[in-house]
Design an enzyme around this catalytic site. Structure first.
Site, PDB file in Angstrom:
ATOM      1  N   ASP A   9     -50.461  22.171  30.334  1.00  0.00           N
ATOM      2  CA  ASP A   9     -49.507  21.575  29.405  1.00  0.00           C
ATOM      3  C   ASP A   9     -48.235  22.403  29.441  1.00  0.00           C
ATOM      4  OD1 ASP A   9     -51.418  19.747  28.774  1.00  0.00           O
ATOM      5  OD2 ASP A   9     -51.741  20.423  26.717  1.00  0.00           O
ATOM      6  N   ASP A 127     -54.136   8.015  23.503  1.00  0.00           N
ATOM      7  CA  ASP A 127     -54.432   9.106  22.579  1.00  0.00           C
ATOM      8  C   ASP A 127     -54.675   8.496  21.207  1.00  0.00           C
ATOM      9  OD1 ASP A 127     -53.768  10.765  24.738  1.00  0.00           O
ATOM     10  OD2 ASP A 127     -51.660  10.771  24.149  1.00  0.00           O
TER      11      ASP A 127
END
Length: 238
Positions: A9, A127
Site C-alpha cells: 500500500d 470493499d
C-alpha cells in the site's frame, strides 16, 4: 488455481499499512521497491499494489515508484487506487503492469467498467462495510449491497473480484471467509479475499473452504507480513 498476493500500500511514496482503512492510522514500513524485490525472492507470482493517495484523490499519485517496481522486478503486478479513466489504465499497462483494479469507478459507471474489461485485463475491487459498498478510499459508504453489486459482474469479462471486509483490514483478525465465498458465488468469478489475513492456519482454512465450494482465486497478505506474523516462504509452500 489459488494465488497469494503480497500487498504494497503506497502513501506518499512509502509502503504503509492502514488500520481499518483509516488514512490517519497508517504505519510506515519502508521503501516499497525493497519489499517488491523481497516478494520476488520469496517466490511470489503476483504483487497487489494500492495507491492510497490515488484512491482518496481520484487520480494516480504514486506513479513513479510503481514505474521503478515494474522496471526492477519481473513479478506480475495488479494495481489499483484512483484509476478512473482509460488513459490511466493504458498508462499503467504500458509500464508493464499485468492487470488493473477498478473500484470506485465501477460503482459510478458500470457501462465504462464493462467496456474496459472487454479491452483490458481488469479486476474489480469491492470493499464493504457491514455488507455495504465503500468507495473513494473507503471515505464514503454507499447504499449498495456488496453481494448484489458483485452479481452484476457475473456475465462480464472481468478476470476476478477482490473483496475486502473493511472491518477486518489491518486488524489481523482473520479473513472473513463466509463473506468471500458469498462474493464469489454472487459474481461467479474467481475471488481474491482481502482484509485481516493473519497466519498459516487462516490460509489453510481459506484454501480448503474455496476448494470445497469450487472457487478459484487467492488471498492478499499485508500486515501479517509487515508485522512478522507469518513466513512468506512457508505460505508459498502450502
Amino acid at each position: 488455481m489459488f494465488n497469494i498476493f503480497p500487498a504494497i500500500d503506497l502513501k506518499d511514496g512509502m509502503a504503509v499499512r492502514l488500520y481499518k482503512g483509516d488514512m490517519a492510522q497508517s504505519t510506515i514500513y519502508g521503501n516499497p521497491l525493497d519489499f517488491a524485490k523481497k516478494f520476488q525472492e520469496y517466490g511470489a507470482r503476483w504483487i497487489h499494489i494500492v495507491d492510497l493517495n490515488g484512491a482518496c484523490s481520484g487520480s494516480p499519485k504514486n506513479f513513479e515508484i510503481i514505474k521503478q517496481i515494474t522496471k526492477t522486478t519481473q513479478i506480475n503486478i495488479q494495481i489499483g487506487g484512483g484509476i478512473r479513466n482509460e488513459d490511466s489504465i493504458k498508462k499503467y499497462l504500458d509500464l508493464g503492469v499485468s492487470r488493473i483494479i477498478l473500484g470506485s469507478i465501477a460503482t459510478q459507471n458500470f457501462d465504462f467498467t464493462q467496456k474496459m474489461a472487454e479491452k483490458y485485463p481488469i479486476v474489480i475491487g469491492i470493499d464493504a462495510k457491514d455488507h455495504q459498498v465503500a468507495i473513494n478510499g473507503w471515505k464514503e459508504v454507499q447504499n449498495i449491497n456488496a453481494f448484489e453489486f458483485a452479481s452484476k459482474f457475473a456475465n462480464t469479462a472481468i478476470e476476478a473480484i477482490i473483496c475486502t471486509d473493511i472491518s477486518r483490514d489491518g486488524a489481523l483478525s482473520g479473513i472473513n471467509i463466509d463473506f468471500s465465498i458469498k462474493m464469489a458465488q454472487a459474481s461467479k468469478k474467481p475471488c481474491i479475499a482481502s482484509g485481516g489475513f493473519k497466519d498459516l492456519n487462516n490460509l489453510i482454512e481459506l484454501k480448503e473452504s474455496f476448494k470445497s465450494h469450487h472457487i478459484e482465486g487467492g488471498v492478499i497478505v499485508g500486515k501479517a507480513f509487515y508485522e512478522n506474523k507469518i513466513n512468506l516462504t512457508e505460505l508459498f509452500t502450502n
